[in-house]
Design a protein around this motif. Structure first.
Motif, PDB file in Angstrom:
ATOM      1  N   TYR A 113       0.857  -1.179   0.000  1.00  0.00           N
ATOM      2  CA  TYR A 113       0.000   0.000   0.000  1.00  0.00           C
ATOM      3  C   TYR A 113       0.899   1.237   0.000  1.00  0.00           C
ATOM      4  N   GLN A 114       0.578   2.198  -0.857  1.00  0.00           N
ATOM      5  CA  GLN A 114       1.319   3.453  -0.890  1.00  0.00           C
ATOM      6  C   GLN A 114       0.341   4.620  -0.917  1.00  0.00           C
ATOM      7  N   LYS A 115       0.632   5.609  -0.085  1.00  0.00           N
ATOM      8  CA  LYS A 115      -0.160   6.833  -0.023  1.00  0.00           C
ATOM      9  C   LYS A 115       0.678   7.961  -0.603  1.00  0.00           C
ATOM     10  N   PRO A 116       0.491   8.280  -1.878  1.00  0.00           N
ATOM     11  CA  PRO A 116       1.325   9.303  -2.513  1.00  0.00           C
ATOM     12  C   PRO A 116       0.922  10.699  -2.056  1.00  0.00           C
ATOM     13  N   SER A 117       1.782  11.639  -2.338  1.00  0.00           N
ATOM     14  CA  SER A 117       1.518  13.028  -1.984  1.00  0.00           C
ATOM     15  C   SER A 117       1.536  13.887  -3.238  1.00  0.00           C
ATOM     16  N   GLY A 118       1.050  15.104  -3.108  1.00  0.00           N
ATOM     17  CA  GLY A 118       1.124  16.064  -4.202  1.00  0.00           C
ATOM     18  C   GLY A 118       0.379  15.625  -5.442  1.00  0.00           C
ATOM     19  N   SER A 119       0.981  15.866  -6.601  1.00  0.00           N
ATOM     20  CA  SER A 119       0.319  15.610  -7.880  1.00  0.00           C
ATOM     21  C   SER A 119       0.055  14.138  -8.130  1.00  0.00           C
ATOM     22  N   GLN A 120       0.807  13.248  -7.476  1.00  0.00           N
ATOM     23  CA  GLN A 120       0.591  11.813  -7.672  1.00  0.00           C
ATOM     24  C   GLN A 120      -0.809  11.397  -7.237  1.00  0.00           C
ATOM     25  N   LYS A 128      -9.630   8.530  -3.888  1.00  0.00           N
ATOM     26  CA  LYS A 128      -9.004   7.626  -2.925  1.00  0.00           C
ATOM     27  C   LYS A 128      -7.603   8.114  -2.577  1.00  0.00           C
ATOM     28  N   SER A 129      -7.101   7.659  -1.416  1.00  0.00           N
ATOM     29  CA  SER A 129      -5.814   8.149  -0.907  1.00  0.00           C
ATOM     30  C   SER A 129      -4.670   7.160  -1.080  1.00  0.00           C
ATOM     31  N   TRP A 130      -4.983   5.862  -1.251  1.00  0.00           N
ATOM     32  CA  TRP A 130      -3.964   4.822  -1.254  1.00  0.00           C
ATOM     33  C   TRP A 130      -3.970   4.036  -2.557  1.00  0.00           C
ATOM     34  N   MET A 131      -2.780   3.658  -3.023  1.00  0.00           N
ATOM     35  CA  MET A 131      -2.629   2.674  -4.095  1.00  0.00           C
ATOM     36  C   MET A 131      -2.416   1.303  -3.457  1.00  0.00           C
ATOM     37  N   ARG A 132      -2.976   0.279  -4.075  1.00  0.00           N
ATOM     38  CA  ARG A 132      -2.819  -1.088  -3.571  1.00  0.00           C
ATOM     39  C   ARG A 132      -2.231  -1.955  -4.672  1.00  0.00           C
ATOM     40  N   VAL A 133      -1.176  -2.725  -4.340  1.00  0.00           N
ATOM     41  CA  VAL A 133      -0.507  -3.584  -5.314  1.00  0.00           C
ATOM     42  C   VAL A 133      -0.402  -4.993  -4.747  1.00  0.00           C
ATOM     43  N   ALA A 271     -12.090   0.969   1.465  1.00  0.00           N
ATOM     44  CA  ALA A 271     -12.830   1.971   0.705  1.00  0.00           C
ATOM     45  C   ALA A 271     -11.961   3.151   0.296  1.00  0.00           C
ATOM     46  N   ASP A 272     -10.774   3.262   0.895  1.00  0.00           N
ATOM     47  CA  ASP A 272      -9.897   4.401   0.610  1.00  0.00           C
ATOM     48  C   ASP A 272      -8.684   3.999  -0.224  1.00  0.00           C
ATOM     49  N   SER A 273      -8.697   2.773  -0.784  1.00  0.00           N
ATOM     50  CA  SER A 273      -7.550   2.310  -1.573  1.00  0.00           C
ATOM     51  C   SER A 273      -7.995   1.846  -2.952  1.00  0.00           C
TER      52      SER A 273
END
Length: 291
Positions: A113-120, A128-133, A271-273
């Motif tokens: 799980y990664q929570k990017p910042s800024g433009s990402q 959503k706030s998180w990427m899931r891989v 729900a946030d990923s």
């Protein structure tokens, strides 16, 4: 740079992904000479390296820092991660800084799980706030030799089944004020490919070798205090005439301290990923745009 590799943000820069290599605390591996990790046929130096995996995992939790640097065609990508890792099951929680971007990252049950910042964050659907891989799906994809997102603690397991002939004792040193013994290990690429013969063959082609150089620094209790993995890779695709020999070089350094640290890592709310595994598989790379 216009693109930052997820694998760089994860700070491993390994070519093959998979579930955590340190998720098995048994330490009962057998090396290619047939000497078990606790057997009597291994040389003292090989025994020390084999035992280091078991003793490190037995410490349960630890603080971990990861520093990565990759250079290609005169451009450099760096990443630094700091956090904690459960050495037994591979769960980790880190904050990663790469190319001016700050990313919160977790690994739980083989999922990154990664929570990017800024433009990402704009690339994530539905606010959503998180990427899931799904790291296991990436491992099964068969895309040998492509840089992938992976578990930052994975290199711990590279050395658990080494041959005596592939271990050299370098000497006594210190790491962050701790007395350590340094060893140099030739790790077979099969250890990175998790038994996938096609991936091992492709990785060997890119490296120009069937082994990968890994340096270990072990403390007085035989635990890993530092591990360094170095790669120099031939390009996957054909280059323009005159640039066929362009290589990508990377160096990743893991440091461990505060053994016994309590580690409690939970996944972010579902729900946030947003699952981006399919996007990575379809693109054939592990990259996200940063502007």
């Amino acid at each position: 740079m216009s693109r930052v590799r997820i694998a760089t943000a994860v700070a491993t820069l390994s070519l093959v992904s998979g579930v955590s290599a340190c998720g098995n605390g048994s330490g009962n591996g057998t090396d290619r000479d047939g000497a078990a990790g606790a057997g009597t046929n291994a040389t003292p130096r090989a025994q020390a390296v084999q035992d280091a995996y078991r003793k490190t995992v037995a410490a349960d939790g630890a603080r971990m820092t990861v520093t990565s640097e990759a250079v290609a065609e005169g451009q450099k990508v760096t990443a630094y991660g700091d956090g904690v890792v459960d050495l037994e099951n591979g769960a980790s929680r880190m904050t990663v800084t790469s190319q001016g971007s700050r990313i919160e990252q977790r690994v739980v049950d083989g999922t990154l799980y990664q929570k990017p910042s800024g433009s990402q964050r704009a690339e994530l659907p539905g606010g959503k706030s998180w990427m899931r891989v799904d790291l296991e799906r990436l491992a099964r994809s068969g895309s040998a030799g492509r840089t992938r997102a992976s578990d930052p603690a994975e290199p711990i397991g590279y050395v658990k089944d080494v041959r005596a002939a592939d271990v050299t004792r370098v000497g006594e040193e210190t790491v962050d004020g701790t007395a350590v013994t340094r060893y140099r290990v030739k790790v077979p690429v099969s250890a990175l490919a998790k038994g996938d013969a096609a991936q091992a063959a492709e990785l060997s082609r890119q490296l120009g070798s069937a082994t990968l150089p890994v340096d270990l620094w072990l403390d007085g209790q035989g635990r890993m205090r530092q591990e360094r993995v170095r790669m120099s890779l031939k390009p996957l695709a054909q280059r323009a005439p005159g640039r066929e020999d362009t290589r990508v070089t990377s160096t990743t350094v893991l440091k461990f301290s505060d053994f016994g640290t309590d580690v409690n890592v939970t996944p972010p709310p579902a729900a946030d990923s947003a699952d981006v595994t399919d996007r990575l598989l379809k693109s054939g790379t592990s990259t996200v745009r940063t502007g």
